[in-house]
Write a protein that holds these residues in place. Structure first.
Motif, mmCIF file in Angstrom:
data_model
loop_
_atom_site.group_PDB
_atom_site.id
_atom_site.type_symbol
_atom_site.label_atom_id
_atom_site.label_comp_id
_atom_site.label_asym_id
_atom_site.label_seq_id
_atom_site.Cartn_x
_atom_site.Cartn_y
_atom_site.Cartn_z
ATOM 1 N N SER A 145 40.231 48.379 35.262
ATOM 2 C CA SER A 145 38.794 48.406 35.556
ATOM 3 C C SER A 145 38.042 47.396 34.697
ATOM 4 N N LEU A 146 36.943 46.931 35.260
ATOM 5 C CA LEU A 146 36.070 45.970 34.588
ATOM 6 C C LEU A 146 34.787 46.690 34.186
ATOM 7 N N HIS A 147 34.290 46.396 32.988
ATOM 8 C CA HIS A 147 33.016 46.994 32.591
ATOM 9 C C HIS A 147 31.893 46.372 33.436
ATOM 10 N N PRO A 148 30.805 47.078 33.593
ATOM 11 C CA PRO A 148 29.728 46.584 34.460
ATOM 12 C C PRO A 148 29.297 45.167 34.071
ATOM 13 N N GLY A 149 29.198 44.308 35.077
ATOM 14 C CA GLY A 149 28.727 42.944 34.831
ATOM 15 C C GLY A 149 29.812 41.972 34.402
ATOM 16 N N VAL A 150 31.062 42.448 34.280
ATOM 17 C CA VAL A 150 32.161 41.569 33.861
ATOM 18 C C VAL A 150 33.001 41.229 35.093
ATOM 19 N N SER A 151 33.371 39.945 35.227
ATOM 20 C CA SER A 151 34.179 39.540 36.381
ATOM 21 C C SER A 151 35.647 39.404 35.983
ATOM 22 N N GLU A 152 36.501 39.434 36.990
ATOM 23 C CA GLU A 152 37.931 39.233 36.744
ATOM 24 C C GLU A 152 38.162 37.855 36.115
ATOM 25 N N GLU A 153 37.418 36.854 36.603
ATOM 26 C CA GLU A 153 37.569 35.495 36.058
ATOM 27 C C GLU A 153 37.245 35.467 34.567
ATOM 28 N N GLU A 154 36.185 36.183 34.206
ATOM 29 C CA GLU A 154 35.791 36.215 32.797
ATOM 30 C C GLU A 154 36.900 36.854 31.950
ATOM 31 N N VAL A 155 37.509 37.915 32.489
ATOM 32 C CA VAL A 155 38.587 38.576 31.749
ATOM 33 C C VAL A 155 39.789 37.634 31.635
ATOM 34 N N ARG A 156 40.139 36.969 32.732
ATOM 35 C CA ARG A 156 41.293 36.045 32.672
ATOM 36 C C ARG A 156 41.045 34.923 31.665
ATOM 37 N N ALA A 157 39.812 34.416 31.665
ATOM 38 C CA ALA A 157 39.501 33.293 30.775
ATOM 39 C C ALA A 157 39.568 33.700 29.307
ATOM 40 N N ASN A 158 39.407 35.001 29.047
ATOM 41 C CA ASN A 158 39.374 35.456 27.651
ATOM 42 C C ASN A 158 40.619 36.255 27.259
ATOM 43 N N THR A 159 41.649 36.194 28.089
ATOM 44 C CA THR A 159 42.882 36.929 27.811
ATOM 45 C C THR A 159 44.031 35.933 27.700
ATOM 46 N N GLY A 160 44.772 36.004 26.612
ATOM 47 C CA GLY A 160 45.851 35.045 26.372
ATOM 48 C C GLY A 160 47.141 35.371 27.103
ATOM 49 N N PHE A 161 47.239 36.569 27.684
ATOM 50 C CA PHE A 161 48.463 36.911 28.411
ATOM 51 C C PHE A 161 48.166 37.027 29.907
ATOM 52 N N VAL A 162 49.195 36.820 30.724
ATOM 53 C CA VAL A 162 49.015 36.987 32.167
ATOM 54 C C VAL A 162 49.147 38.469 32.508
ATOM 55 N N PHE A 163 48.445 38.873 33.540
ATOM 56 C CA PHE A 163 48.467 40.290 33.904
ATOM 57 C C PHE A 163 48.200 40.442 35.392
ATOM 58 N N GLU A 164 48.659 41.563 35.930
ATOM 59 C CA GLU A 164 48.344 41.922 37.299
ATOM 60 C C GLU A 164 47.165 42.901 37.301
ATOM 61 N N CYS A 165 46.633 43.146 38.491
ATOM 62 C CA CYS A 165 45.446 44.003 38.607
ATOM 63 C C CYS A 165 45.727 45.164 39.540
ATOM 64 N N ASP A 166 45.101 46.299 39.245
ATOM 65 C CA ASP A 166 45.047 47.394 40.213
ATOM 66 C C ASP A 166 43.877 47.112 41.141
ATOM 67 N N VAL A 167 44.150 47.102 42.437
ATOM 68 C CA VAL A 167 43.094 46.817 43.400
ATOM 69 C C VAL A 167 42.652 48.127 44.037
ATOM 70 N N VAL A 168 41.367 48.302 44.072
ATOM 71 C CA VAL A 168 40.823 49.508 44.698
ATOM 72 C C VAL A 168 41.099 49.420 46.200
ATOM 73 N N ASP A 169 41.427 50.564 46.821
ATOM 74 C CA ASP A 169 41.633 50.573 48.273
ATOM 75 C C ASP A 169 40.451 49.887 48.936
ATOM 76 N N ALA A 170 40.746 48.805 49.631
ATOM 77 C CA ALA A 170 39.660 47.996 50.171
ATOM 78 C C ALA A 170 38.880 48.781 51.215
ATOM 79 N N VAL A 171 37.612 48.942 50.960
ATOM 80 C CA VAL A 171 36.724 49.529 51.963
ATOM 81 C C VAL A 171 36.227 48.366 52.805
ATOM 82 N N GLU A 172 36.461 48.465 54.096
ATOM 83 C CA GLU A 172 36.044 47.367 54.970
ATOM 84 C C GLU A 172 34.549 47.148 54.816
ATOM 85 N N PRO A 173 34.135 45.972 54.450
ATOM 86 C CA PRO A 173 32.698 45.741 54.359
ATOM 87 C C PRO A 173 32.061 45.886 55.748
#
Lengths: 282, 266
Positions: free
Chosen positions: B181-209
């Motif tokens: 999970s991401l804290h409010p206002g934080v993007s996945e890109e921001e987390v990747r840019a500030n994390t020195g290790f590679v990681f996978e993500c848990d994706v929320v069941d996509a609700v069809e927009p």
């Protein structure tokens, strides 16, 4: 009669000796620390039980220490221990990194007179690799392969502690800080400073006796009111936050440390001899 | 939310990771974890919380060793550990940066991690500073390993990594942290840019927009990652009130900040 004064107490610590000291939360003798600095003791091997703080940082800064063994050295809320940090970076002192339960395990082996104590964890870590004295064996009591670490017994030459209460027989009361009992049992000598001296035996009171280190283990006691200051003493007084914050800031530089220690010793210039001279109220 | 997340938000996020534990232990110099445990206990009054250094919440009577004995026996279910460096395999470094013998940076030391990380089933790794300096490809010194090979007694280990930007869960089968999970206002890109290790993500069941019906092309959206829940009004009242009061003897400066932070979030 083990009641003595701070100068005589500190004189029992010799150059190069192994001295066990408590963590900052309970029972640090800062009064004896001043006496050791004045005495100019050198090459101590300090063991933080299981961590060390201001006392170790001052002894390191004052050039009294050759080697420190601890699971951490820090000023806690006030940040890094500045003289320790600098001494490790410059190579002025050696460190044996530990982890809290390993220090406790070594002292338990020491108090039992057995060569080692086994403990879980540690396997695969650089912490274990940094300690060639910690051995991994295959648990001989298990049916399957089960690697486990052995921590050699710790037998300090000195346990140096500060407690709330002593009596004239040399019994001392440690309250909740029962790790001080283990330190005293494992150490060859135990040197104590105390806030107060009771005129009746602490062993006569069944409420106090279970938390008493009996005089069997106690080498010398000196009276030292507020003897843990500027650190706090459990159940007695809190830390002097302004003094600790000031130390954490100024001791980052060698000059700042030298000025701090000079002022601290000067401010406590008369504390050495008052122990046996002062009237004692229980 | 502001760049630096408030203590109250992080305490609430951590309290969620403690839920369901019977016994939670908090070490020294851990104000946010202490607030988190007391908040978790508000939701679950049967939870036993021990806080080192606290006169009120430290029931141990056998000295400084007892917490470690309690944990080694398997009685302690949850503990919070901080570290100077953390890597994607969940190895922890509390000791030094650079060469161990001649470090660039020396930190206090490993504290109890050499045992607790191995025997406590649910360890929450906590590092507020989410940066590539803290979350590294490989730690410079392993105080405690994230996992152990088969045959090594290892009932415990990491379960979660909480930072100032996100929550990772530890996937024991792959022995890697996974962004959950991401804290409010934080993007996945921001987390990747500030994390020195590679990681996978848990994706929320996509609700069809809803717009997908009208514009099928918009289905090709980036996978969505859950947002860390924010504290409810009642929880902020607890944090700013009784919990700040309970912590004021042990962490007086923090208690003042906690009251202010909870007030800001309200």
């Amino acid at each position: 009669m083990p009641l003595t004064d701070l100068v005589e107490l500190a004189a029992r610590v010799g150059h190069g000796q192994c001295v066990a000291i408590p963590s900052d939360v309970g029972g640090v003798s800062m009064a004896a620390t001043r006496a050791l600095v004045r005495q100019g003791v050198r090459d101590l091997h300090l063991i933080g039980v299981p961590t060390a703080g201001l006392q170790a940082d001052i002894l390191i800064g004052a050039g009294c220490v050759r080697l420190i063994e601890a699971s951490a050295v820090s000023l806690g809320e006030w940040g890094l221990a500045p003289r320790f940090t600098e001494a490790i970076r410059s190579g002025a002192i050696q460190i044996r990194d530990a982890t809290c339960p390993a220090v406790h395990a070594g002292l338990v082996a020491g108090e039992k007179g057995v060569p080692f104590m086994a403990m879980r964890g540690l396997i695969g870590s650089d912490l274990l690799r940094s300690r060639p004295d910690w051995k991994v064996i295959d648990n001989p009591c298990a049916d399957m392969a089960d690697p486990i670490v052995l921590i050699p017994a710790i037998r300090p030459e000195v346990a140096l502690i500060h407690v709330p209460l002593a009596d004239r027989e040399g019994n001392i009361w440690v309250g909740m800080r029962r790790e001080l009992l283990v330190m005293a049992h494992a150490a060859r000598t135990t040197l104590v400073t105390a806030e107060r001296v009771s005129e009746t035996s602490l062993l006569d009171d069944p409420c106090l006796a279970p938390a008493v280190i009996p005089s069997l283990y106690v080498t010398a006691v000196a009276l030292a009111p507020r003897g843990a200051a500027p650190i706090g003493l459990y159940g007695e007084y809190g830390a002097d936050e302004a003094v600790l914050a000031d130390y954490a800031r100024v001791a980052r530089s060698r000059d700042g440390f030298d000025r701090w220690i000079e002022a601290w010793l000067a401010a406590n210039a008369c504390d050495d001899r008052r122990a046996v001279l002062a009237p004692i109220d229980g | 939310m502001a760049e630096a997340l408030s203590s109250a938000f992080l305490a609430h996020a951590m309290s969620g990771l403690m839920a369901g534990s019977n016994t939670v232990g908090i070490g020294a110099n851990s104000p946010i974890p202490a607030a988190a445990a007391l908040l978790a206990q508000r939701h679950d009054p049967g939870m036993r919380v021990t806080i080192l250094g606290s006169p009120r919440h430290n029931p141990y009577t056998n000295g400084g060793a007892e917490l470690f004995d309690f944990a080694a026996e398997g009685r302690l279910e949850t503990f919070v550990l901080g570290a100077l460096q953390i890597d994607g395999d969940a190895n922890l470094n509390l000791v030094s940066v650079g060469d161990y013998q001649a470090p660039k940076v020396r930190y206090p030391g490993s504290f109890g991690s050499g045992l607790l990380y191995y025997v406590v089933p649910r360890v929450i790794v906590f590092r507020e500073d989410h940066s590539a300096r803290a979350l590294v490809e490989r730690v410079d010194f392993i105080s405690a390993t994230g996992s152990s090979p088969p045959g090594v007694h290892r009932p415990g280990g990491p379960a979660w990594l909480l930072t100032g930007k996100a929550i990772f869960r530890f996937d024991r089968s792959r022995a890697r942290f996974v962004l959950t999970s991401l804290h409010p206002g934080v993007s996945e890109e921001e987390v990747r840019a500030n994390t020195g290790f590679v990681f996978e993500c848990d994706v929320v069941d996509a609700v069809e927009p809803a717009s997908a019906v009208l514009a099928p092309s918009s289905r090709v959206e980036a996978p969505r990652i859950a947002v860390t829940p924010s504290p409810a009004r009642r929880e902020l009242d607890w944090l700013a009130g009784p919990i700040a009061d309970e912590l004021s003897d042990l962490y007086p400066a923090f208690a003042v900040r906690l009251r202010a932070a909870a007030g800001d979030l309200r």
